[in-house]
Design an enzyme around this catalytic site. Sequence first.
Site, PDB file in Angstrom:
ATOM      1  N   ALA A 191     -28.222 -36.442 -19.232  1.00  0.00           N
ATOM      2  CA  ALA A 191     -29.483 -35.675 -19.199  1.00  0.00           C
ATOM      3  C   ALA A 191     -29.268 -34.389 -19.993  1.00  0.00           C
ATOM      4  O   ALA A 191     -29.499 -33.273 -19.500  1.00  0.00           O
ATOM      5  CB  ALA A 191     -29.933 -35.402 -17.759  1.00  0.00           C
ATOM      6  N   HIS A 245     -25.673 -28.035 -22.820  1.00  0.00           N
ATOM      7  CA  HIS A 245     -24.587 -28.979 -23.135  1.00  0.00           C
ATOM      8  C   HIS A 245     -24.253 -28.917 -24.628  1.00  0.00           C
ATOM      9  O   HIS A 245     -23.087 -28.997 -25.015  1.00  0.00           O
ATOM     10  CB  HIS A 245     -25.005 -30.421 -22.808  1.00  0.00           C
TER      11      HIS A 245
HETATM   12  P1  AMP Z   1     -23.139 -31.416 -16.159  1.00  0.00           P
HETATM   13  O1  AMP Z   1     -23.664 -32.490 -17.025  1.00  0.00           O
HETATM   14  O2  AMP Z   1     -24.179 -30.691 -15.399  1.00  0.00           O
HETATM   15  O3  AMP Z   1     -21.969 -31.851 -15.332  1.00  0.00           O
HETATM   16  O4  AMP Z   1     -22.572 -30.313 -17.164  1.00  0.00           O
HETATM   17  C1  AMP Z   1     -21.610 -30.626 -18.127  1.00  0.00           C
HETATM   18  C2  AMP Z   1     -21.027 -29.351 -18.662  1.00  0.00           C
HETATM   19  O5  AMP Z   1     -22.062 -28.571 -19.265  1.00  0.00           O
HETATM   20  C3  AMP Z   1     -20.391 -28.476 -17.573  1.00  0.00           C
HETATM   21  O6  AMP Z   1     -19.177 -27.914 -18.056  1.00  0.00           O
HETATM   22  C4  AMP Z   1     -21.445 -27.440 -17.337  1.00  0.00           C
HETATM   23  O7  AMP Z   1     -20.930 -26.220 -16.846  1.00  0.00           O
HETATM   24  C5  AMP Z   1     -22.030 -27.271 -18.724  1.00  0.00           C
HETATM   25  N1  AMP Z   1     -23.381 -26.711 -18.655  1.00  0.00           N
HETATM   26  C6  AMP Z   1     -24.397 -27.123 -17.852  1.00  0.00           C
HETATM   27  N2  AMP Z   1     -25.464 -26.333 -18.011  1.00  0.00           N
HETATM   28  C7  AMP Z   1     -25.122 -25.387 -18.918  1.00  0.00           C
HETATM   29  C8  AMP Z   1     -25.803 -24.253 -19.497  1.00  0.00           C
HETATM   30  N3  AMP Z   1     -27.037 -23.937 -19.148  1.00  0.00           N
HETATM   31  N4  AMP Z   1     -25.138 -23.517 -20.407  1.00  0.00           N
HETATM   32  C9  AMP Z   1     -23.860 -23.830 -20.753  1.00  0.00           C
HETATM   33  N5  AMP Z   1     -23.167 -24.865 -20.244  1.00  0.00           N
HETATM   34  C10 AMP Z   1     -23.786 -25.623 -19.340  1.00  0.00           C
END
Ligand code: AMP
Length: 281
Positions: A32, A37
């Site tokens: 998503a 990301h």
């Molecule tokens: P997730 O798919 O939510 O597990 O996130 C994957 C990676 O993206 C993790 O290292 C999160 O900390 C990072 N991430 C999620 N949202 C953000 C954001 N708004 N800004 C920067 N990195 C993010």
Amino acid sequence: MYLFKRVSDLQRYISSQREQQKNIGFVPTMGALHEGHLTLIERSKSENDITVCSIFVNPTQFNDKKDLDKYPRTTANDISLLTQKGTEVLFLPPPIEVYPKGLDTKLDLKMGQLDKVLEGEFRPGHFEGMAQVVKRLLDIVNPHHLYMGQKDYQQLTIVRSMIKQLDLPVKLVMCPIKREADGLAMSSRNVRLKPDIRRQATILSQTLEKAKAQIGKISPEDIQKEAMTAFDIPDFKPEYFRIVDGITLLPVEDASQSEEIVACTAVWAGEVRLIDNMILK
Ligand code: AMP
């Protein structure tokens, strides 16, 4: 972009790249994908020859089965975004590849308070599952650099501790939080916010900004109290707003006593649980 679903295929590719002295950057995600990301992908691309992004909605880190079922899945769009960014590799494994029968992927880490405070209080077992999948993915991908977001500050702290405890040969890189124009931290969960609740969700970042302006002027305890009052609006239910030491995640009583201070919060906005944080010092 190469798309691998099987561990053995990805590993063959990575080994051949490593033999050619190529640097590998790794961005684990649950898909998503949004611009947040993509900032991790950009950073990895600027610092490595090959960027591997994984998309895997890890069942072992969801303490709430409903949350797992409701987690948005947008694979076709994710593939398109990653391709546009010039990502070299997408690893998109089915669960059986990550957790094959007979392979013991459980870890026995000594986290002390790190996985018990903040999110740990409200999501029992979450960090155990998160560390388990990150370790398994690191074993598979074998990257030089691992890119993770400050958005999940506690997660990053725990991964840093895991890398140290297990002496893993990877460098962790923390990437700043990407926000919407009105301040809301980008998150895969934001699409589930109803329009009126989405508009009011700016209260999280506004309250964190206010805490940043107040730190050192009034006590952390008073800042926390004010923040919890600010969240006292219909359809919003705060779980915590805490000012903690950036390394130990323990409460800060006096701002002059910590070198690094972070405010962390989790708030239910309607049906959606939002987390956010800000480095105050
Ligand atoms: P997730 O798919 O939510 O597990 O996130 C994957 C990676 O993206 C993790 O290292 C999160 O900390 C990072 N991430 C999620 N949202 C953000 C954001 N708004 N800004 C920067 N990195 C993010």
